[in-house]
Write an enzyme that holds these catalytic residues in place. Sequence first.
Site, PDB file in Angstrom:
ATOM      1  N   GLY A  53      -5.738   7.575 -11.251  1.00 26.89           N
ATOM      2  CA  GLY A  53      -7.089   7.667 -11.176  1.00 26.89           C
ATOM      3  C   GLY A  53      -7.448   9.106 -11.695  1.00 26.89           C
ATOM      4  N   ASP A 112     -10.890   9.447  -0.189  1.00 31.44           N
ATOM      5  CA  ASP A 112     -11.706   8.372   0.728  1.00 31.44           C
ATOM      6  C   ASP A 112     -11.132   8.416   1.886  1.00 31.44           C
ATOM      7  OD1 ASP A 112     -13.291   6.376   1.222  1.00 31.44           O
ATOM      8  OD2 ASP A 112     -12.111   4.897   0.175  1.00 31.44           O
ATOM      9  N   THR A 116      -3.741   8.530   1.371  1.00 28.12           N
ATOM     10  CA  THR A 116      -2.837   9.021   0.408  1.00 28.12           C
ATOM     11  C   THR A 116      -2.373  10.241   0.599  1.00 28.12           C
ATOM     12  OG1 THR A 116      -4.212   7.442  -1.213  1.00 28.12           O
ATOM     13  CG2 THR A 116      -2.607   9.036  -1.974  1.00 28.12           C
ATOM     14  N   LEU A 117      -3.263  10.990   0.931  1.00 24.95           N
ATOM     15  CA  LEU A 117      -3.081  12.432   1.215  1.00 24.95           C
ATOM     16  C   LEU A 117      -2.109  12.666   2.353  1.00 24.95           C
ATOM     17  CD1 LEU A 117      -6.301  14.130   0.169  1.00 24.95           C
ATOM     18  CD2 LEU A 117      -4.013  14.345  -1.197  1.00 24.95           C
ATOM     19  N   LYS A 140     -15.316  12.062  -0.238  1.00 22.40           N
ATOM     20  CA  LYS A 140     -16.219  11.262   0.491  1.00 22.40           C
ATOM     21  C   LYS A 140     -16.487  11.993   1.925  1.00 22.40           C
ATOM     22  CE  LYS A 140     -16.094   6.873  -2.009  1.00 22.40           C
ATOM     23  NZ  LYS A 140     -15.610   5.505  -1.791  1.00 22.40           N
ATOM     24  N   ASP A 167     -11.201   3.527 -11.125  1.00 24.23           N
ATOM     25  CA  ASP A 167     -11.240   2.078 -11.454  1.00 24.23           C
ATOM     26  C   ASP A 167     -11.811   1.125 -10.159  1.00 24.23           C
ATOM     27  OD1 ASP A 167      -8.804   2.568 -10.073  1.00 24.23           O
ATOM     28  OD2 ASP A 167      -8.491  -0.070 -10.502  1.00 24.23           O
ATOM     29  N   ARG A 173     -12.222   2.652 -16.151  1.00 24.61           N
ATOM     30  CA  ARG A 173     -11.527   3.723 -16.106  1.00 24.61           C
ATOM     31  C   ARG A 173     -12.057   4.863 -17.275  1.00 24.61           C
ATOM     32  NH1 ARG A 173      -7.523   4.199 -12.216  1.00 24.61           N
ATOM     33  NH2 ARG A 173      -6.007   2.499 -11.968  1.00 24.61           N
TER      34      ARG A 173
HETATM   35  P1  IMP Z   1      -7.768   7.222   0.076  1.00 22.24           P
HETATM   36  O1  IMP Z   1      -6.238   7.068   0.349  1.00 22.24           O
HETATM   37  O2  IMP Z   1      -8.480   6.004   0.885  1.00 22.24           O
HETATM   38  O3  IMP Z   1      -7.985   8.802   0.435  1.00 22.24           O
HETATM   39  O4  IMP Z   1      -8.100   6.738  -1.409  1.00 22.24           O
HETATM   40  C1  IMP Z   1      -7.282   7.333  -2.272  1.00 22.24           C
HETATM   41  C2  IMP Z   1      -7.473   6.698  -3.606  1.00 22.24           C
HETATM   42  O5  IMP Z   1      -8.189   5.531  -3.573  1.00 22.24           O
HETATM   43  C3  IMP Z   1      -8.103   7.395  -4.366  1.00 22.24           C
HETATM   44  O6  IMP Z   1      -7.140   8.499  -5.097  1.00 22.24           O
HETATM   45  C4  IMP Z   1      -8.364   6.488  -5.599  1.00 22.24           C
HETATM   46  O7  IMP Z   1      -7.773   5.977  -6.535  1.00 22.24           O
HETATM   47  C5  IMP Z   1      -8.809   5.169  -4.554  1.00 22.24           C
HETATM   48  N1  IMP Z   1     -10.319   5.168  -4.357  1.00 22.24           N
HETATM   49  C6  IMP Z   1     -10.827   5.652  -3.167  1.00 22.24           C
HETATM   50  N2  IMP Z   1     -12.311   5.611  -3.139  1.00 22.24           N
HETATM   51  C7  IMP Z   1     -12.565   4.958  -4.539  1.00 22.24           C
HETATM   52  C8  IMP Z   1     -13.887   4.875  -5.254  1.00 22.24           C
HETATM   53  O8  IMP Z   1     -14.888   4.927  -4.458  1.00 22.24           O
HETATM   54  N3  IMP Z   1     -13.616   4.543  -6.596  1.00 22.24           N
HETATM   55  C9  IMP Z   1     -12.343   3.959  -6.984  1.00 22.24           C
HETATM   56  N4  IMP Z   1     -11.273   4.313  -6.475  1.00 22.24           N
HETATM   57  C10 IMP Z   1     -11.209   4.827  -5.037  1.00 22.24           C
HETATM   58 MG    MG Z   2      -6.075   7.702  -7.036  1.00 16.79          MG
END
Ligand code: IMP
Ligand code: MG
Length: 181
Positions: A53, A112, A116-117, A140, A167, A173
């Site tokens: 991303g 989001d 992941t972090l 977010k 994406d 993308r």
């Molecule tokens: P998290 O682990 O939920 O914080 O999300 C991590 C990954 O999910 C991000 O690095 C994005 O690649 C994907 N992601 C989260 N929200 C979105 C969105 O609104 N659009 C597209 N990809 C998202």
């Molecule tokens: Mg990502």
Amino acid sequence: MNDIDRDRLGPQQLTRVVYSEDEIRRRVVQLGRDIGAAYGPGDNVLVLGMLKGSFIFVADLVRAIPMPIQVDFLLTSSYGKKQVSSGEVRLWYNPTASIEDRHVILVEDIVDSGNTLKRVLPLLLDLKPASLELCTLLHKRLARLERDARWVGFEAPEEFLVGYGLDFAEDFRHLPYIGSI
Ligand code: IMP
Ligand code: MG
């Protein structure tokens, strides 16, 4: 340029443009300057982009950082075809660049759920960087993170955003702007 680019999109759905190409360009230049101001001349800085991303953001960001740095990438699992985080995060590629004693800037496209972090930051901290900071293009603000982003491009709405690297099931993308689906 705030119009939806139908030629580039084809029949796919996009409801509106959230951040135009111009807005993104201006914000990325500011972020690069802010990052440059945070480090000293002797600092050994590594920009670590989270694939896939962040690939466009990293490419633009590193060109806006006015100091010597190195660049590498990490690959984590994606959402697949869903718009909600599965909570399961897999790390597919470890960077070859050494992390130890270096000032690492982890670059995300969007924070989001923060899952992941929560998975990746402890792994990087185990490698003993001199410092570890996070730069994300979009946030977010849903996640409670022990270590939150130092540099944030935009406070993102609670919508599913695509384009400029982001994406949905691998589509969108390539858009030069960020839109909502
Ligand atoms: P998290 O682990 O939920 O914080 O999300 C991590 C990954 O999910 C991000 O690095 C994005 O690649 C994907 N992601 C989260 N929200 C979105 C969105 O609104 N659009 C597209 N990809 C998202
Ligand atoms: Mg990502």
